[in-house]
Design an enzyme around this catalytic site. Structure first.
Site, PDB file in Angstrom:
ATOM      1  N   ASP A  91       0.863  -1.171   0.000  1.00  0.00           N
ATOM      2  CA  ASP A  91       0.000   0.000   0.000  1.00  0.00           C
ATOM      3  C   ASP A  91       0.910   1.235   0.000  1.00  0.00           C
ATOM      4  OD1 ASP A  91      -3.283   0.492   1.521  1.00  0.00           O
ATOM      5  OD2 ASP A  91      -2.158   1.710   0.090  1.00  0.00           O
TER       6      ASP A  91
HETATM    7  C1  GLC Z   1      -4.542   4.141  -0.330  1.00  0.00           C
HETATM    8  C2  GLC Z   1      -5.378   2.935   0.019  1.00  0.00           C
HETATM    9  C3  GLC Z   1      -5.351   1.859  -1.024  1.00  0.00           C
HETATM   10  C4  GLC Z   1      -5.174   2.482  -2.393  1.00  0.00           C
HETATM   11  C5  GLC Z   1      -3.799   3.118  -2.443  1.00  0.00           C
HETATM   12  C6  GLC Z   1      -3.550   3.834  -3.781  1.00  0.00           C
HETATM   13  O1  GLC Z   1      -3.923   4.674   0.799  1.00  0.00           O
HETATM   14  O2  GLC Z   1      -5.149   2.324   1.288  1.00  0.00           O
HETATM   15  O3  GLC Z   1      -6.599   1.165  -0.908  1.00  0.00           O
HETATM   16  O4  GLC Z   1      -5.272   1.487  -3.393  1.00  0.00           O
HETATM   17  O5  GLC Z   1      -3.596   4.042  -1.382  1.00  0.00           O
HETATM   18  O6  GLC Z   1      -4.427   4.919  -3.901  1.00  0.00           O
END
Ligand code: GLC
Length: 699
Positions: free
Chosen positions: A254
């Protein structure tokens, strides 16, 4: 063309790490960690994939930088959060789960893929399949609710819908692996700490279903599980995901999560953080540059090997090959795009199927043709941006249809007045105007609830009440004595005892997407007979949370005649609405189950539409093992079936279960099937009073 022979051996360490690095192309989103400009990084081979980028021109320009500008010409892939629609926005996932219809879940994902592909997106960071049982947690809005069987069906349907056959669509990233929804006190990013048995029975199944459906990627959660950050959780990410389940796709961290291992207190520096993540099988570092800044040092220290780096790089190259990017990096004419009218029609259908009719006293709905004056009151009555919810990708609020617009279009002959009455969360209020409008009308449509971004990421709440002064608006309008139809917009179950008491009809609308107003009007006018059911148990009060239908028995079950039994002194134990609750304009009856416990255990039950109009409902099949080596939940959902019945039609619904469907982790956490009597319960929700029951001997 596939992956060029010997490509890996030609790559420098920096180019290898580049394939493991994903950068955000949208500085507005990324903030301080954003590079000055991703173009240089791509051209120099230091970035192998991008997120927060879409548009044919923009993505093709980025791809040209990689394919024609970099030394080895390795194509990029572009990822985006296409959660519930891309430009045409569908109901939020928690709403769509209420349809209990995998075919619909797949259909909307297909439409989202067509729009995403037209904008040059190769992979979605979706489906989000975190089981969520605490409505304080804002991301309950993004998943399929509290139940692992529903979550698993949702996961598989979304992977099929987004990816299409043979990855003709776009790649998927099942997230957030795992237990993220059990954040302590519902607080976003807080630690999680649940038993191994709960991890196995509740939180892992949807991810296993996504892997079995062929998801191309997995994203670990930001959170820790019993003190171990998921981004470094080798036992689950390697031991379970790769070794037990055979997942051979890519693990994408993430956002900045590898670097955050230092904040979690498990890594002393970036080299440590990079080592922990790589050894846990995390292949791509999303927007943290921990691999770029930490892996060379980790190599020097000998805490990672080049073989481990090569294995991760190969998984990324294979993903790009599976996405067809080596053969056609620009993927022209990638996937057919249905007309906008068709995509809007799908969104409208999904919007209507997701609405849950929670109460309908005096059959106030569907609206009587005799109604000539309507007062549409409340802060969400003419809201558009709110209708598309959180995580709405390229969706625009201006393209959404407000409830007021939908009603005006559907009821040209009705005099409709509109009064906001108060803001969603603001202190201002004009109750007098609202009351006057109510008094002058035959019926009130009261549009209340949350703002779209009061749920979603980083949107936990300590209260589940209606925000602002909406509670006062409900009181003021209901004091007029006029019939009230409440439309409730929310990204989570909210506590609404007064609304339940004062509104004659209550339609839970969640955030229905771009076609909100038309979908709502279709149901209010009776053009569509509502068929949604709650994918989450609805608490009366925050004090009951967590409250789910699958609680385990207690040694002192509630007994009003006994003091020392499991209860509250200030509230019933029962929820406001049970898991699976949802009314229709039709009425349905369910027969006792007929069980044939052969090699396959078949359960049949007749569902009858007792009304003169076609209707849709969902039949749930639960089981309970009354005596086992481990105390089993009072109800366990085994299967569900959404059915549409014509007027007075009776249909037999048949479920087939295998002996293995009754396996559970025994005392030693080994999956076991224990012979003995099993209870079967069928019904249109988990509310005990309406369940029809039978038993059989499991051998
Ligand atoms: C965010 C989320 C994740 C998302 C990623 C990219 O913080 O936790 O679900 O896909 O960043 O945006």
């Amino acid at each position: 063309m596939a992956i060029p022979a010997d490509l890996l051996n030609k790559m420098t360490l920096e180019e290898k790490i580049g394939q493991l690095t994903m950068a955000s192309a949208n500085q507005a989103v990324t903030g301080p960690v954003a590079p000055s400009d991703f173009s240089n990084s791509v051209r120099e081979g230091r970035v192998g994939s991008l997120l927060n980028l879409w548009g044919r021109e923009e993505t093709q320009r980025a791809q040209r930088l990689a394919v024609e500008g970099s030394r080895l010409g390795i194509p990029l892939f572009v990822g985006a959060d296409v959660i519930h629609g891309f430009e045409t926005i569908h109901p939020i996932p928690l709403a769509e789960a209420a349809a209990f219809e995998p075919a619909l879940w797949e259909e909307t994902a297909r439409d989202a893929t067509a729009e995403s592909a037209a904008a040059g997106v190769h992979l979605t960071f979706s489906p989000m399949i975190d089981i969520a049982r605490d409505p304080r947690w804002g991301r309950i809005a993004e998943g399929a609710g509290e139940d692992p069987v529903v979550g698993s069906a949702f996961a598989a349907a979304k992977v099929r819908g987004f990816q299409g056959k043979g990855l003709a669509g776009m790649g998927t990233t099942a997230k957030h692996f795992v237990v993220y929804g059990a954040a302590a006190a519902g607080r976003e990013y807080a630690e999680t700490d649940v038993s191994q048995r709960t991890v196995a029975e509740i939180y892992l199944p949807p991810f296993r279903a996504a892997v079995e459906a062929g998801t191309t990627a997995i994203m670990p959660a930001f959170s820790t599980l019993a003190g171990i950050p998921m981004t470094a959780h080798r036992q689950l990410l390697v031991g379970v995901l790769r070794e037990q389940w055979g997942f051979d796709g890519v693990v994408i961290s993430d956002y900045n999560a590898i670097t955050e291992l230092m904040k979690h207190g498990v890594a002393a520096d970036l080299a440590d953080a990079a080592m922990l993540a790589l050894r846990a099988g995390v292949d791509i570092d999303m927007m943290g540059f921990a691999y770029e800044r930490g892996l060379p040092e980790a190599l020097k220290r000998g805490t990672v090997t080049m073989a481990e780096i090569d294995a991760a790089v190969m998984r990324v190259l294979v993903l790009k090959d599976r996405l067809g990017l080596f053969d056609d990096p620009y993927r022209n004419g990638w996937t057919p795009l249905p007309s906008l009218a068709e995509r809007r029609a799908t969104a409208r259908k999904a919007g209507a199927r997701s609405l849950v009719l929670a109460q309908n006293r005096g059959d106030l709905l569907p609206l009587s043709p005799g109604i000539k004056r309507l007062a549409v009151i409340g802060p969400l009555a003419d809201a558009r941006a709110e209708m598309i919810g959180s995580w709405s990708a390229a969706g625009k609020g201006d393209d959404a249809v407000s409830p007021l617009t939908g009603l005006r279009a559907a009821l040209p002959g009705v005099e409709i007045t509109h009064v906001e009455g108060t803001g969603i969360a603001s202190g201002e209020a004009d109750f007098a105007t609202a009351v006057a409008a109510a008094r002058a009308a035959d019926c009130v449509i009261l549009c209340v609830g949350e703002a779209a971004l009061m749920s979603g990421e980083a949107a936990s709440r300590t209260s589940l009440d209606l925000p602002g002064r909406q509670g006062e608006l409900v009181e003021a309008v209901s004091a007029t004595g006029k019939p009230i139809i409440a439309l409730l917009f929310c990204g989570r179950p909210v506590t609404i005892p007064s609304l339940v008491e004062k509104a004659d009809a209550l339609l839970i609308c969640w955030f229905p997407g771009s076609e909100a107003g038309h979908a709502i009007a279709d149901v209010l006018t009776g053009k569509v007979n509502p068929g949604g059911h709650l994918p989450v148990t609805w608490p009366r009060d925050l004090g009951q949370v967590p409250i789910t239908y699958d609680a385990r028995p207690t040694g002192r079950p509630k007994n009003p005649a006994e003091k020392y039994t499991s209860k509250y002194i200030d509230s019933p134990n029962s929820p406001q609405f049970a898991f699976g609750h949802g009314l229709s304009y039709s009425s349905f009856s369910v027969s006792d189950p007929r069980i044939d416990a052969g090699r396959t255990i078949t359960v049949e039950a007749d569902v009858t539409n007792e009304s003169d109009r076609e209707g849709t409902t969902t039949l749930f099949l639960f089981s309970h093992d009354p005596v086992a080596s481990v105390s089993r939940p009072l109800l366990e959902l085994k299967q569900f079936s959404s059915i549409t019945l014509g007027p007075r039609e009776k249909r037999t619904v048949r479920f087939e279960l295998q002996r293995s469907d009754f396996a559970f982790p025994d005392e030693a956490m080994q999956m076991a099937v224990e012979p003995g009597e099993i209870e079967i319960h069928v019904g249109l929700s988990a509310a005990r009073a309406q369940l029809r029951s039978g038993t059989f001997k499991l051998v």
